[in-house]
Design an enzyme around this catalytic site. Structure first.
Site, PDB file in Angstrom:
ATOM      1  N   ASP A 193       0.814  -1.206   0.000  1.00 30.65           N
ATOM      2  CA  ASP A 193       0.000   0.000   0.000  1.00 30.65           C
ATOM      3  C   ASP A 193       0.854   1.265   0.000  1.00 30.65           C
ATOM      4  O   ASP A 193       1.810   1.390   0.778  1.00 30.65           O
ATOM      5  CB  ASP A 193      -0.898  -0.008   1.243  1.00 30.65           C
ATOM      6  CG  ASP A 193      -1.805   1.201   1.318  1.00 30.65           C
ATOM      7  OD1 ASP A 193      -2.621   1.382   0.404  1.00 30.65           O
ATOM      8  OD2 ASP A 193      -1.683   1.968   2.301  1.00 30.65           O
TER       9      ASP A 193
ATOM     10  N   VAL B 100       3.368   3.066  -1.361  1.00 31.21           N
ATOM     11  CA  VAL B 100       4.793   3.042  -1.038  1.00 31.21           C
ATOM     12  C   VAL B 100       5.431   4.429  -1.084  1.00 31.21           C
ATOM     13  O   VAL B 100       6.534   4.627  -0.564  1.00 31.21           O
ATOM     14  CB  VAL B 100       5.567   2.078  -1.968  1.00 31.21           C
ATOM     15  CG1 VAL B 100       5.045   0.661  -1.827  1.00 31.21           C
ATOM     16  CG2 VAL B 100       5.535   2.538  -3.418  1.00 31.21           C
TER      17      VAL B 100
ATOM     18  N   GLU C 293       1.749   0.046  -4.790  1.00 35.81           N
ATOM     19  CA  GLU C 293       0.893   1.172  -5.134  1.00 35.81           C
ATOM     20  C   GLU C 293       1.730   2.423  -4.956  1.00 35.81           C
ATOM     21  O   GLU C 293       2.262   2.678  -3.877  1.00 35.81           O
ATOM     22  CB  GLU C 293      -0.335   1.246  -4.234  1.00 35.81           C
ATOM     23  CG  GLU C 293      -1.215   2.447  -4.574  1.00 35.81           C
ATOM     24  CD  GLU C 293      -2.144   2.870  -3.449  1.00 35.81           C
ATOM     25  OE1 GLU C 293      -3.071   3.644  -3.725  1.00 35.81           O
ATOM     26  OE2 GLU C 293      -1.933   2.441  -2.296  1.00 35.81           O
TER      27      GLU C 293
END
Length: 605
Positions: free
Chosen positions: A257, A259, A294
């Site tokens: 999620d 990054v 992401e």
């Protein structure tokens, strides 16, 4: 040095390992014993002790200088985020030894939320729908976060025990059963994990050690400590977490999620360390794993090779593709959508994934991205819907609520014809009309109020929409977000399902493979919202025509080269798919044809 945290069975005992470098005294409190156990601390701040006669199901807490808390590396929190941690067994009767995941370029991903995907709202509910996914043609499911969060309903991004499985979803056993059965049916399973922040309720990490740093701020407060003092052990915490999901639970990969909020200025970025560790695990297990980030930065380092200074993750989500398609179909221009809405954006997304590749963004008021040239198309995961783009709307409307039936088919065609790895969001394949809303079930009244007010502020770009604000805390908000599985009773929903199934079948048969080389010519008319694409291959050629306009458009069929005609692969507006026209099986080169509104056609020599 890598260290396994939490309780884990070794030889004839159970080892408890806690990282608390500043604590003067650590004790293990067993609920069924009045005698606390005091571990010993090493130079890195790890307290460790091995106990005999510990059985799975044993409840315990960690006492830090006189105050007791759940274990930050707890494998199970059966009674909530504030209560006792539980010792668990890793044993499970796996029978997926022969499982080999699809190659990356073959992935067709399906994102789902465990609580709202099925009526049961748990992992068993997902397992019961595996045959539906297999019939559709899905070969990889991506499960939104399942790390233990407060209450029974949540998107999952408020997790506070990264190693523990959410109990309301069925716990560890049901999860392993799901993965085992998915592999037997030829479906890979990827887990969405959150390493950029922790949820606010039940988050005791800072009471154990410097898991956070005041050097940086994120949308959730202080950043996780990936490059400040003692950050080696914080990195180890999350690397061990990743290895647990991949090793013990047999997940085939992780979706990481946001990054861009993993802030690390050290010489070896955390993502690169994670990649190294996972590649070592691959050598140990003989299995291939996917790490998919992401990121909103359009930074090629995320997926580029080590030799080019990259972190060598297998893939990344590409929002530019979604935004380009969504804005052309809906004409929405609020918020970040203001950077899109032009045909040239879509052309660029189709050609190279990144629209913003070092150009100025009016919305962000700065230059964004870098040229992705040379990166393989399978490095990019694209979608026309996902949990963020649906659920972060005030009313949680799906594309089926925003555009016409024909436009839905156009979006599906673009997604599955594109050269990138496609990802569907649950229910998209049958034009689900129930919304996907944001929901929580916190226990802290002040936090509930803060979440309610915070969500309203987040909708400042979208508050032009009418309707009551859905209360994230209300159970009704959660229940409204569940899929309606009676879609086959609706002829149009059933048609959409058949259409998706056929497109996926074509993709698996390599009907669109010429696009993978991204060697094609695009003729685009910005005014007409019309695109004609022809591949430049030496042998077979592909012709794609896309009409985003709501009126018919006359197109000229291109020359074929050596072949006399173009043969039909698919046309979204065909009567077969409840469209207005019957399309010819073949087009003569340089003939003319009237392309229906909001439609796509694909022909091949």
């Amino acid at each position: 040095m890598e260290r396994i945290l939490g309780p884990h069975f070794i030889n004839d005992g159970c080892s408890f390992t806690v990282w608390a470098p500043f604590a003067e005294k650590i004790r293990i409190l067993l609920k069924n014993s009045e005698k606390p156990i005091t571990p010993e601390m090493d130079k890195a701040g790890y307290w460790e002790v091995t106990l005999k006669n510990i059985e799975p199901g044993t409840l315990y807490k960690i006492e830090v200088d006189g105050e007791s808390y759940p274990d930050p590396a707890s494998r199970s929190q059966p009674h909530g985020v504030h209560s006792w941690s539980e010792v668990v067994s890793e044993e499970f009767s796996w029978d997926d030894e022969s499982w080999i995941p699809p190659k990356q370029e073959q992935l067709i991903i399906y994102e789902l939320h465990t609580g709202t995907f099925s009526t049961e709202g748990n992992f068993s509910g997902i397992q019961k729908k595996l045959d539906h996914l297999k019939e559709l043609g899905i070969n990889c499911i991506e499960i939104m976060p399942i790390a233990r969060f407060p209450g029974n309903r949540n998107w999952g991004y408020d997790g506070v025990y990264p190693f523990a499985v959410q109990e309301s979803y069925g716990g560890r056993g049901q999860l392993k059963e799901l993965i085992n059965e998915a592999h037997k049916k030829g479906i890979a399973v990827i887990l969405d994990v959150v390493y950029n922040h922790m949820g606010p309720e039940g988050n005791y990490l800072s009471l154990f050690g410097p898991y956070f740093t005041s050097k940086y701020e994120t949308p959730w407060g202080q950043a996780m400590n990936f490059d400040d003092e003692y950050s080696d052990e914080v990195c180890n915490f999350f690397i061990q977490n990743a290895k647990m999901w991949l090793g013990e639970f047999h997940f085939d990969g992780l979706r990481l999620d946001a990054v861009h909020e993993i802030i690390d200025s050290s010489a070896i970025h955390f993502l690169r360390q994670l990649s190294y560790s996972v590649k070592e695990l691959e050598r140990d297990t003989g299995k291939k794993y996917f790490l998919i980030a992401e990121s909103d930065r359009n930074d090629r380092r995320t997926i580029d090779n080590y030799s080019n200074g990259g972190y060598a993750l297998e893939g990344q989500w590409t929002d530019d593709f979604h935004h380009s398609v969504h804005t052309l179909l809906t004409s929405e221009k609020d918020g970040y959508y203001s950077d899109f809405g032009k045909l040239w954006c879509f052309n660029k997304a189709l050609k190279q994934a990144f629209v913003y590749d070092g150009i100025y963004s009016e919305h962000r008021k700065r230059t964004v991205g870098i040229d992705p040239e040379g990166l393989a198309p399978e490095k990019f995961v694209v979608c026309v819907q996902n949990h963020d783009q649906v659920g972060n709307r005030m009313l949680g409307e799906r594309l089926s609520d925003l555009v016409s039936f024909e436009a839905q088919k156009l979006a599906a065609g673009i997604l599955l014809v594109s050269p990138y790895v496609p990802m569907l969001f649950m229910g998209e394949e049958f034009a689900e009309s129930n919304p996907f809303l944001y929901f929580v079930s916190h226990g802290d009244k002040e936090l509930i109020r803060a979440v309610q007010e915070g969500r309203k502020r987040e909708f400042k770009y979208f508050l032009k929409q009418e309707g009551d604000f859905p209360d994230p805390q209300a159970e009704e908000t959660f229940l409204r977000s569940r899929l309606n599985w009676n879609f086959k009773e609706d002829p149009f929903k059933a048609c959409i399902f058949e259409y998706y199934m056929y497109l996926i079948k074509l993709r698996k048969e390599a009907a669109f493979k010429e696009l993978n080389a991204r060697n094609f010519n695009i003729e685009a008319s910005e005014d007409r919202k019309l695109l004609n694409l022809t591949t430049n291959g030496p042998d077979k050629k592909l012709y794609v025509a896309i009409n985003f306009e709501r009126t018919p458009q006359t197109i000229k069929i291109p020359a074929t080269g050596n072949s006399a005609s173009w043969k039909k692969i698919i046309a979204s507006a065909e009567k077969k798919w409840k469209g207005p026209l019957s399309f010819p099986d073949a087009f003569k080169a340089e003939s003319h044809f009237e392309l229906p509104p909001t439609s796509i056609l694909v022909y091949k020599t």
